[in-house]
Design a protein around this motif. Structure first.
Motif, PDB file in Angstrom:
ATOM      1  N   MET A 228       0.831  -1.212   0.000  1.00  0.00           N
ATOM      2  CA  MET A 228       0.000   0.000   0.000  1.00  0.00           C
ATOM      3  C   MET A 228       0.857   1.251   0.000  1.00  0.00           C
ATOM      4  N   ARG A 229       1.940   1.213   0.779  1.00  0.00           N
ATOM      5  CA  ARG A 229       2.795   2.386   0.841  1.00  0.00           C
ATOM      6  C   ARG A 229       3.428   2.707  -0.523  1.00  0.00           C
ATOM      7  N   HIS A 230       3.642   1.662  -1.317  1.00  0.00           N
ATOM      8  CA  HIS A 230       4.285   1.862  -2.618  1.00  0.00           C
ATOM      9  C   HIS A 230       3.299   1.914  -3.778  1.00  0.00           C
ATOM     10  N   THR A 231       2.005   2.023  -3.470  1.00  0.00           N
ATOM     11  CA  THR A 231       0.999   2.067  -4.539  1.00  0.00           C
ATOM     12  C   THR A 231       0.287   3.409  -4.485  1.00  0.00           C
ATOM     13  N   SER A 232       0.421   4.195  -5.536  1.00  0.00           N
ATOM     14  CA  SER A 232      -0.260   5.493  -5.530  1.00  0.00           C
ATOM     15  C   SER A 232      -1.675   5.326  -6.091  1.00  0.00           C
ATOM     16  N   GLY A 233      -2.522   6.286  -5.771  1.00  0.00           N
ATOM     17  CA  GLY A 233      -3.865   6.306  -6.340  1.00  0.00           C
ATOM     18  C   GLY A 233      -3.812   6.348  -7.859  1.00  0.00           C
ATOM     19  N   ASN A 234      -2.833   7.043  -8.393  1.00  0.00           N
ATOM     20  CA  ASN A 234      -2.705   7.109  -9.851  1.00  0.00           C
ATOM     21  C   ASN A 234      -2.432   5.737 -10.469  1.00  0.00           C
ATOM     22  N   MET A 235      -1.628   4.940  -9.745  1.00  0.00           N
ATOM     23  CA  MET A 235      -1.359   3.585 -10.263  1.00  0.00           C
ATOM     24  C   MET A 235      -2.664   2.789 -10.332  1.00  0.00           C
ATOM     25  N   ILE A 236      -3.455   2.871  -9.250  1.00  0.00           N
ATOM     26  CA  ILE A 236      -4.720   2.117  -9.211  1.00  0.00           C
ATOM     27  C   ILE A 236      -5.651   2.606 -10.319  1.00  0.00           C
ATOM     28  N   HIS A 237      -5.706   3.900 -10.472  1.00  0.00           N
ATOM     29  CA  HIS A 237      -6.561   4.462 -11.518  1.00  0.00           C
ATOM     30  C   HIS A 237      -6.084   4.013 -12.899  1.00  0.00           C
ATOM     31  N   GLY A 238      -4.781   4.088 -13.106  1.00  0.00           N
ATOM     32  CA  GLY A 238      -4.214   3.742 -14.418  1.00  0.00           C
ATOM     33  C   GLY A 238      -4.381   2.263 -14.758  1.00  0.00           C
ATOM     34  N   ILE A 239      -4.163   1.398 -13.772  1.00  0.00           N
ATOM     35  CA  ILE A 239      -4.190  -0.039 -14.079  1.00  0.00           C
ATOM     36  C   ILE A 239      -5.623  -0.564 -14.141  1.00  0.00           C
ATOM     37  N   TYR A 240      -6.474  -0.084 -13.248  1.00  0.00           N
ATOM     38  CA  TYR A 240      -7.802  -0.716 -13.130  1.00  0.00           C
ATOM     39  C   TYR A 240      -8.959   0.194 -13.548  1.00  0.00           C
ATOM     40  N   GLY A 241      -8.667   1.446 -13.833  1.00  0.00           N
ATOM     41  CA  GLY A 241      -9.736   2.358 -14.227  1.00  0.00           C
ATOM     42  C   GLY A 241     -10.622   2.781 -13.059  1.00  0.00           C
TER      43      GLY A 241
END
Ligand code: TRP
Length: 416
Positions: free
Chosen positions: A174-187
């Motif tokens: 979680m510490r190494h996962t940004s909201g942008n990553m989640i948005h980018g990978i999963y929409g």
């Protein structure tokens, strides 16, 4: 892939054929070719599963590295999972589990199976937490009935397990996962719940062996994840994070989707819109579903069929045979005759019904032997797990299963 195709972990829709080669490219994985299948056979000393030979498991990331490691005597573990959302699993759900069971044997591997009652609670409307947790245990019975080795298999509910070493890894992810990553990978976006937004970290964590101190202590063991291709984005993320955390990158092996009855290029789903075969269906129901619903690639009239032959690529009964008929020779014969218009759709449907019923019957028998106590045994975290490699001797395996009071091996027949 056509413009209308949409493939995410929670939605697979496509108006025309899913272009699997394009998906490989889009996801940045590799195709499984003949050379890799031969290498698999050489290293594991086992005949490749029909799903490897027939391109059903068609794509991978680092499977070659896993084989190299196994050849050197290193330990490999397998990780797959199930979102418990329906009472009974359907045939399509079983594909990754049947294949993982085969890989367990081929690679002498520990298997960890994540039951994501939390995920389904976040993503499925009107499903209570209690119900999701109950379905976990029901679904575990179908999974166990595949014939997993109880000394090498741990099935866990996320609701019951998050904490300890597992949570330590989730926190680091979680510490190494940004909201942008989640948005980018999963929409996903800010309209999604926080539960949904954080979910990918929970699915990624089991791909790192240090999540499970009860199974691997502190050792970093290489993970291989068998799955249907829609789950790949989680592991693309896990690989990226592994790099940042100094963990081993998980390797993956991906399958196509088993088609639903009405459409050879859809994904079978239990959500009710598409007709599928459940593992609990009776012989009569299977026969009726295939007779009435399985899309036919044959001619509209007998005359047209004899003249033009069948279009195998859209014929669902043929696709089911491609998945579940063991004999390469018979499959080839059916393909040849049906395509040439010498074999009728009714005959192909009849054979598909027989083959599928045989699998369901054995599955139902096996499942009826899986008591709540057996489920408890597979879900017990505090026991010795068997990390040893043994000579691939079927007699030894049979003895182990008998020892537990149940004996089954429905999917092994001629495939290994
Ligand atoms: N998300 C999957 C589902 O909805 C379940 C799952 C959890 C899974 N971990 C996995 C699937 C790892 C494949 C591999 O069914």
């Amino acid at each position: 892939m056509d413009e209308e195709a949409k493939i995410t972990p929670w939605e697979v829709t496509s108006t025309t054929t899913i272009d699997y080669l394009k998906l490989i490219h889009q996801f940045g994985c590799q195709p499984i070719d003949g050379a890799l299948v031969r290498r698999f056979e050489k290293v594991t000393k086992m005949k490749a599963h029909p799903w490897l030979r027939r391109g059903i498991f068609f794509s991978h990331k680092d499977l070659d590295l896993v084989l190299n490691a196994y050849e050197k005597g290193e330990e490999i573990y397998l990780y797959t999972g199930r979102g418990p959302s329906s009472e009974s699993l359907h045939l399509g759900h079983m594909v990754p589990f049947m294949f993982t069971k085969y890989l367990q044997h081929a690679l002498d591997a520990i298997v960890v199976i994540q039951m994501t009652d939390d995920e389904k609670y976040y993503f499925k409307e009107n499903l209570s937490l209690n119900e999701a947790n109950r379905l976990t245990r029901e679904n575990a019975k179908d999974i166990i009935a595949c014939g997993f080795n109880p000394k090498k298999t741990w099935i866990f509910s996320n609701l019951e397990t998050v904490g300890g070493s597992f949570y330590r890894n989730i926190v680091q992810i979680m510490r190494h996962t940004s909201g942008n990553m989640i948005h980018g990978i999963y929409g996903l976006d800010l309209n999604n719940s926080v539960g949904q937004f954080s979910w990918p970290c929970f699915q990624a964590a089991p791909a790192f062996s240090t999540s499970f101190a009860n199974v691997f202590a502190q050792r970093h063991v290489q993970c291989l994840v068998p799955m249907a291709i829609d789950q790949y984005p989680y592991f693309r993320m896990a690989r990226e994070i592994a790099q940042r955390l100094g963990f081993k990158k998980p390797a993956t092996i991906q399958s196509r989707f088993l088609p639903s009855l009405e459409h050879a290029h859809d994904k079978a789903s239990s959500s009710g819109q598409r007709e599928v075969i459940f593992m609990s269906d009776s012989k009569e129901v299977v026969s009726k579903k295939i007779r009435e619903k399985a899309f036919s690639g044959g001619g509209m009239t007998k005359q047209e069929h004899i003249e033009k032959g069948a279009n195998l690529s859209v014929d669902v009964s043929y696709h089911y045979l491609l998945y579940f008929l063991d004999s390469d020779q018979e499959l080839k014969h059916i393909a040849h005759e049906y395509k040439a218009g010498r074999m009728m759709t009714s005959e192909v449907k009849k054979r598909a019904t027989e083959v599928i019923w045989e699998i369901l019957k054995e599955h139902q028998e096996a499942r009826s032997l899986v008591s709540d106590d057996v489920v408890q045994l597979f879900m017990n975290p505090d026991r010795e797990f068997d990390h040893s490699r043994h000579p691939k001797n079927p007699v030894v395996d049979d003895l182990e299963e008998q020892h537990l009071g149940f004996h089954f091996d429905p999917y092994f027949r001629s495939s290994c």
